[in-house]
Design a protein around this motif. Structure first.
Motif, mmCIF file in Angstrom:
data_model
loop_
_atom_site.group_PDB
_atom_site.id
_atom_site.type_symbol
_atom_site.label_atom_id
_atom_site.label_comp_id
_atom_site.label_asym_id
_atom_site.label_seq_id
_atom_site.Cartn_x
_atom_site.Cartn_y
_atom_site.Cartn_z
ATOM 1 N N TRP A 235 0.766 -1.326 0.050
ATOM 2 C CA TRP A 235 -0.050 0.122 0.062
ATOM 3 C C TRP A 235 0.735 1.285 -0.003
ATOM 4 O O TRP A 235 1.802 1.506 0.973
ATOM 5 N N SER A 236 0.923 2.251 -1.141
ATOM 6 C CA SER A 236 1.942 2.954 -1.175
ATOM 7 C C SER A 236 1.242 4.446 -1.895
ATOM 8 O O SER A 236 0.025 4.668 -2.136
ATOM 9 N N GLY A 237 1.887 5.574 -1.366
ATOM 10 C CA GLY A 237 1.452 6.824 -1.814
ATOM 11 C C GLY A 237 2.469 7.959 -2.267
ATOM 12 O O GLY A 237 3.730 7.545 -1.724
ATOM 13 N N ASP A 238 2.446 8.782 -2.844
ATOM 14 C CA ASP A 238 3.451 9.772 -3.266
ATOM 15 C C ASP A 238 2.698 11.181 -3.248
ATOM 16 O O ASP A 238 1.461 11.438 -3.652
ATOM 17 N N VAL A 239 3.498 12.060 -2.276
ATOM 18 C CA VAL A 239 2.942 13.638 -2.264
ATOM 19 C C VAL A 239 2.321 13.951 -3.620
ATOM 20 O O VAL A 239 1.600 15.287 -3.501
ATOM 21 N N ARG A 240 2.994 13.854 -4.544
ATOM 22 C CA ARG A 240 2.794 14.531 -5.834
ATOM 23 C C ARG A 240 1.661 13.900 -6.688
ATOM 24 O O ARG A 240 1.231 14.359 -7.729
ATOM 25 N N GLN A 241 1.080 12.809 -6.007
ATOM 26 C CA GLN A 241 0.159 12.134 -6.536
ATOM 27 C C GLN A 241 -1.308 11.977 -5.732
ATOM 28 O O GLN A 241 -1.252 12.092 -4.572
ATOM 29 N N VAL A 242 -2.379 12.337 -6.346
ATOM 30 C CA VAL A 242 -3.502 12.404 -5.836
ATOM 31 C C VAL A 242 -4.238 10.943 -5.293
ATOM 32 O O VAL A 242 -5.031 10.688 -4.381
ATOM 33 N N CYS A 243 -3.583 9.790 -5.924
ATOM 34 C CA CYS A 243 -3.951 8.400 -5.777
ATOM 35 C C CYS A 243 -3.123 7.855 -4.920
ATOM 36 O O CYS A 243 -2.004 8.082 -5.171
#
Length: 329
Positions: A30-38
């Protein structure tokens, strides 16, 4: 009862039956990136062909939900499913409902509205459920002819942030609601124990001088980082100042966001609170690096009943520089 510290659920298309896939999971990320909304979810699951378990219906319209201690961390449509006759493992990937901002485009003209008001209006138009939408207290005007919804919202909140000095994060809650939060300027989380820290400093995007000009091309003044110029030479950005306005604050913000960056890649025991946009206090005696950092990216991995988190920490709270659309005439 599951022996896993999470649950992975599959909901059939149209909100139909729910199947618990937890015991079939080989590994889960499960992952995220501050520059991506998803935010993204990927998993490898066992699909035995001997009839010992009910095979999941991995079809278009299926929704995956990740829960921990009964709380949803992720809800989103299944985007890809890969199976092969040579293996009893299926690879799945999903994006959360931020996909509906990313893949929908709209034509909007906003005049003197707050970003939160615009966000609520857009969400209603596209049937997107909303949670808390950060109040900016700033009215903005902008025209967006055929623009992706995530870029519209990022632009509106960035315009407000230029005026009130705040920064905002657009994301979706674990149960699939759009929310906008003000990014913190102090830490509510502490990383006191790590399994590894990689430290990288970078001046690739350095600009240490900002020249402010009038709309007629006359130089007003320069805002500079003298120490950086002494070390690296002058690298200049140009801002055009509107009549009757002072671009000094914008120039200073540009210097801050285009100066020396220091990023740490930190591996630690799993903590679902460590997600993009969070402010954390790093206390790591092993690496010799301590201080206040912001989470740029996060990756949470469950494998062999173990849970680990890897985050990229930035000692600057980076600005989302998305600006699209045009001024309202």
């Amino acid at each position: 009862m599951s022996d896993r510290p999470y649950e992975l659920l599959l909901t059939a298309p149209g909100g139909g039956s729910v199947q618990d896939l937890t015991q079939l999971v080989q590994d889960l990320t499960w992952s995220g990136d501050v520059r991506q909304v998803c935010r993204e979810l990927s998993a490898s699951i066992a699909v035995p062909r001997d009839g010992s378990v009910e095979l999941p219906a991995l079809e278009e319209g299926t929704v995956l939900t990740l829960r921990r201690a009964g709380k949803p961390l992720f809800t989103g449509p299944l985007l890809t499913a890969t199976t092969t006759t040579q293996s009893s493992v299926a690879d799945l990937s999903a994006l959360d409902r931020g996909r509906f901002l990313l893949k929908n485009e709209g034509w909007y003209k906003f005049s003197g509205v707050t970003p939160e008001g615009a966000a609520a209006s857009i969400a209603r138009d596209f049937g997107i459920p909303t949670g808390s939408l950060a109040a900016t207290g700033v009215s903005v005007s902008r025209k967006f002819p055929g623009t992706a919804l995530d870029r519209i919202l990022r632009t509106l909140y960035n315009l407000a942030g230029e005026r009130n000095g705040k920064r905002y994060l657009i994301r979706f809650t674990g149960d699939g609601k759009l929310e906008v939060v003000e990014k913190p300027n102090s830490a509510s989380l502490t990383i006191a124990s790590t399994m590894g820290v990689t430290n990288t400093w970078d001046i690739t995007n350095l600009q240490n001088s900002v020249a402010i000009y009038t709309s007629q091309g006359s130089l007003v003044r320069r805002v500079e980082d003298g120490a950086s110029i002494g070390r690296n030479g002058r690298l200049e950005h140009v801002l055009t100042q509107r009549d009757g306005e002072d671009a000094g604050g914008e120039a200073q913000a540009w210097l801050e966001d285009h100066g020396l960056t220091q990023k740490l890649t930190v591996e630690t025991l799993g903590d679902p609170r460590l997600i993009t946009g969070s402010a954390v206090l790093l206390k790591d005696t092993g690496s010799g690096v301590s201080g206040l950092f912001w989470v740029d990216t996060d990756t949470h991995t469950w494998k062999n009943k173990q849970y680990f988190t890897k985050v990229t920490l930035n000692f600057r709270d980076i600005v989302d520089d998305t600006l699209t659309g045009s001024e309202v005439e």
